[in-house]
Design a protein around this motif. Structure first.
Motif, PDB file in Angstrom:
ATOM      1  N   GLU A   1     -10.674  52.418  58.633  1.00 57.37           N
ATOM      2  CA  GLU A   1      -9.513  51.659  59.082  1.00 57.37           C
ATOM      3  C   GLU A   1      -8.376  52.639  59.361  1.00 57.37           C
ATOM      4  O   GLU A   1      -7.957  53.392  58.483  1.00 57.37           O
ATOM      5  CB  GLU A   1      -9.094  50.633  58.038  1.00 57.37           C
TER       6      GLU A   1
ATOM      7  N   ILE B   1      -4.422  53.287  60.710  1.00 64.98           N
ATOM      8  CA  ILE B   1      -3.105  52.647  60.754  1.00 64.98           C
ATOM      9  C   ILE B   1      -2.185  53.538  61.576  1.00 64.98           C
ATOM     10  O   ILE B   1      -2.011  54.723  61.267  1.00 64.98           O
ATOM     11  CB  ILE B   1      -2.532  52.421  59.340  1.00 64.98           C
TER      12      ILE B   1
ATOM     13  N   GLU C   1       4.231  46.946  55.561  1.00 63.32           N
ATOM     14  CA  GLU C   1       4.161  46.968  54.096  1.00 63.32           C
ATOM     15  C   GLU C   1       3.720  45.618  53.547  1.00 63.32           C
ATOM     16  O   GLU C   1       3.055  45.547  52.491  1.00 63.32           O
ATOM     17  CB  GLU C   1       5.519  47.357  53.513  1.00 63.32           C
TER      18      GLU C   1
ATOM     19  N   TYR D   1      -0.101  45.885  53.857  1.00 67.23           N
ATOM     20  CA  TYR D   1      -0.739  46.959  53.079  1.00 67.23           C
ATOM     21  C   TYR D   1       0.250  47.414  52.004  1.00 67.23           C
ATOM     22  O   TYR D   1       1.306  47.975  52.317  1.00 67.23           O
ATOM     23  CB  TYR D   1      -1.105  48.142  53.981  1.00 67.23           C
TER      24      TYR D   1
ATOM     25  N   ARG E   1      -0.378  49.684  49.842  1.00 68.78           N
ATOM     26  CA  ARG E   1      -0.506  51.124  49.670  1.00 68.78           C
ATOM     27  C   ARG E   1      -1.363  51.668  50.801  1.00 68.78           C
ATOM     28  O   ARG E   1      -2.438  51.156  51.090  1.00 68.78           O
ATOM     29  CB  ARG E   1      -1.141  51.465  48.322  1.00 68.78           C
ATOM     30  N   VAL E   2      -0.867  52.734  51.456  1.00 69.22           N
ATOM     31  CA  VAL E   2      -1.564  53.355  52.577  1.00 69.22           C
ATOM     32  C   VAL E   2      -1.740  54.831  52.253  1.00 69.22           C
ATOM     33  O   VAL E   2      -0.799  55.507  51.820  1.00 69.22           O
ATOM     34  CB  VAL E   2      -0.775  53.179  53.889  1.00 69.22           C
ATOM     35  N   GLU E   3      -2.970  55.317  52.472  1.00 64.89           N
ATOM     36  CA  GLU E   3      -3.250  56.717  52.189  1.00 64.89           C
ATOM     37  C   GLU E   3      -2.622  57.616  53.253  1.00 64.89           C
ATOM     38  O   GLU E   3      -1.870  58.533  52.937  1.00 64.89           O
ATOM     39  CB  GLU E   3      -4.765  56.933  52.120  1.00 64.89           C
TER      40      GLU E   3
ATOM     41  N   LEU F   1      -0.575  57.598  57.025  1.00 71.50           N
ATOM     42  CA  LEU F   1       0.175  56.821  58.012  1.00 71.50           C
ATOM     43  C   LEU F   1       0.568  57.750  59.159  1.00 71.50           C
ATOM     44  O   LEU F   1       1.253  58.757  58.959  1.00 71.50           O
ATOM     45  CB  LEU F   1       1.424  56.202  57.387  1.00 71.50           C
TER      46      LEU F   1
ATOM     47  N   TRP G   1       3.387  54.793  51.701  1.00 67.38           N
ATOM     48  CA  TRP G   1       2.342  55.688  52.183  1.00 67.38           C
ATOM     49  C   TRP G   1       2.306  56.951  51.307  1.00 67.38           C
ATOM     50  O   TRP G   1       3.297  57.349  50.695  1.00 67.38           O
ATOM     51  CB  TRP G   1       2.595  56.089  53.632  1.00 67.38           C
TER      52      TRP G   1
END
Length: 467
Positions: free
Chosen positions: A313, A315, A407, A410, A412-414, A416, A444
């Motif tokens: 996935e 982003i 936000e 998600y 929490r995003v690893e 971005l 992120w």
């Protein structure tokens, strides 16, 4: 005695006439009443006939159409020369008293009258219809089909010219509008028939385009006059961004460099997983994925799509913001930078929708911030490309609102990735705050910022060639 007898004779005759008239009074009056009643009935019948002719729905609609689409007729250059010749002949006939010149002038006037009536009647009722492709991309040729219908019963149409005009209509009032005119000639349109022609065109920029009113004209039969009919067949379409070529290192922007083992693993994935849809066949797809029943029904090869557990996935945030007033960047330079950023996002979306092992979430920070969540199929990608076709920078900064919406989806995003038309320090200094809640936005772990104005996107993307 003779005179007296004659008078008596006349007197007797008058008496006889009076007697005969008196006897015939009754039958004459009844006959007059019958004739009067018959005339009244005939008049009423004629009145009903005229009223039905005037008030019939078909004729009312026909008259309304004629008044709604009036045909205007103008003299052409040849027509003005012809009219001058008629005036010269009439002047010579008056001065010299030559009857042959009068006859010649009358014949020429009759030709003008025939030209006017035929030219005007030819265009009545003609209706154009336009067919556009489902999706149109900038700098890519597309085909438009124009169909003209002649609904008249007896009269055909000859040498009909249909002229269209395409106008680029950007949202910004300061942007320059560009128009292009296309003219098609239909040699003949028989009664109760329709004819179609196709033409190809290319739009250089993404955005909104619209067709103005179609103009139908003819000079048949003599070319002395030209009749015009304005048809309100307006239409609009969105030109999607041009799709460029992603260079091999573009995946590093989302998840780091892929090792050779990971590459071999992604290429050796079979069709294991849950079947959820179909898509068009692409070179490199396995023949085992072809869905033969759907391919036979649709007339083209269709392959299966599977939901895989190891789908990646991505982003992406597209940040479009006008440069500050103190910047030296001109309007044309900024529009070029903006289009390049949008084309990169469109190319990434198109690549991911064409693959079978990734999904994309794209946040668009422009004048109207929106977010497209988990784009995976071609249908979703078409809607996203239409939205990218109209993405323009606004006066206000839309990045805080776009990040807040992202936000919400998600927590929490690893990684971005932000593709922007400005440097990072202008957008994120000192920190970006939520527009609805007075707090900093930070969801992120790793933030990758690409400034398109500084050509930071060049190692990962190559735009399509113009034209």
């Amino acid at each position: 005695m003779i005179r007296h007898e004659r008078s008596m004779m006349f007197t007797d005759k008058k008496a006889d006439d009076s007697v005969s008239n008196t006897d015939a009074t009754a039958p004459l009056s009844s006959e007059q009443d019958a004739r009067t009643a018959e005339a009244a009935a005939t008049g009423a019948e004629r009145l009903r006939g005229w009223s039905s002719w005037i008030l019939s729905p078909w004729r009312a609609i026909r008259l309304a159409r004629r008044f709604a689409t009036p045909v205007t007729t103008r003299l052409t250059r040849e027509g003005w020369q012809f009219a001058f010749m008629i005036c010269f002949i009439v002047l010579g006939a008056v001065l010299r008293d030559v009857n042959l010149l009068v006859i010649l002038a009358g014949t020429l006037l009759a030709l003008m009258l025939v030209q006017w009536r035929v030219c005007a009647k030819t265009l009545y009722g003609l209706h154009p219809f336009r067919r556009l492709p489902k999706s149109i991309q900038a700098r890519k040729e597309f085909e438009v089909e124009l169909e003209v219908t002649n609904p008249k019963r007896w009269l055909g149409a000859w040498l009909v010219q249909v002229q269209e005009r395409i106008v680029f209509a950007p949202k910004s009032s300061t942007a320059k509008q560009v128009s292009q005119t296309i003219a098609l000639l239909f040699p003949i349109l028989p009664p109760h028939a329709q004819r179609s022609q196709k033409y190809r065109c290319t739009v250089q920029r993404r955005g909104n385009y619209r067709f103005l009113d179609t103009e139908i004209s003819t000079r048949f039969p003599l070319g002395l006059m030209r009749s015009f009919l304005q048809s309100s067949s307006t239409a609009s379409f969105i030109a999607q961004p041009a799709i460029g070529r992603l260079l091999p290192g573009w995946l590093e922007l989302f998840e780091g460099k892929i090792t050779g083992v990971q590459q071999r693993k992604s290429r050796s994935i079979s069709d294991e997983g849950e079947f959820f849809g179909l898509r068009a066949y692409q070179p490199g797809d396995s023949p085992r994925w072809i869905h033969w029943r759907s391919s036979a029904r649709l007339g083209e090869l269709m392959v299966k799509q599977f939901q895989r557990s190891d789908s990646r996935e991505f982003i992406l945030v597209l940040d479009l913001c006008l440069p500050p007033s103190s910047s030296r960047m001109t309007r044309e330079e900024f529009e070029s930078t903006e289009d390049l950023a949008v084309e990169f996002a469109a190319s990434v979306a198109n690549q991911i929708a064409s693959s079978n092992n990734a999904v994309l979430t794209l946040a668009i920070a422009d004048s109207d911030p929106t977010i497209a969540i988990r784009i995976q199929t071609r249908a979703q990608n078409t809607a996203l490309l239409d939205r990218l076709g109209t993405a323009r920078a606004g006066e206000t900064d839309g990045l805080p609102l776009a990040l807040e919406m992202l936000e919400g989806e998600y927590r929490r995003v690893e990684n971005l990735l932000v593709v922007s038309t400005r440097p990072k320090h202008q957008a994120m200094a000192p920190s970006i705050r939520s527009p609805s809640q007075d707090r900093n936005i930070l969801f992120w772990k790793n933030l990758i910022w690409l400034n398109v104005a500084n050509e930071e996107i060049t190692p990962y993307f190559q735009p399509s060639n113009p034209g």
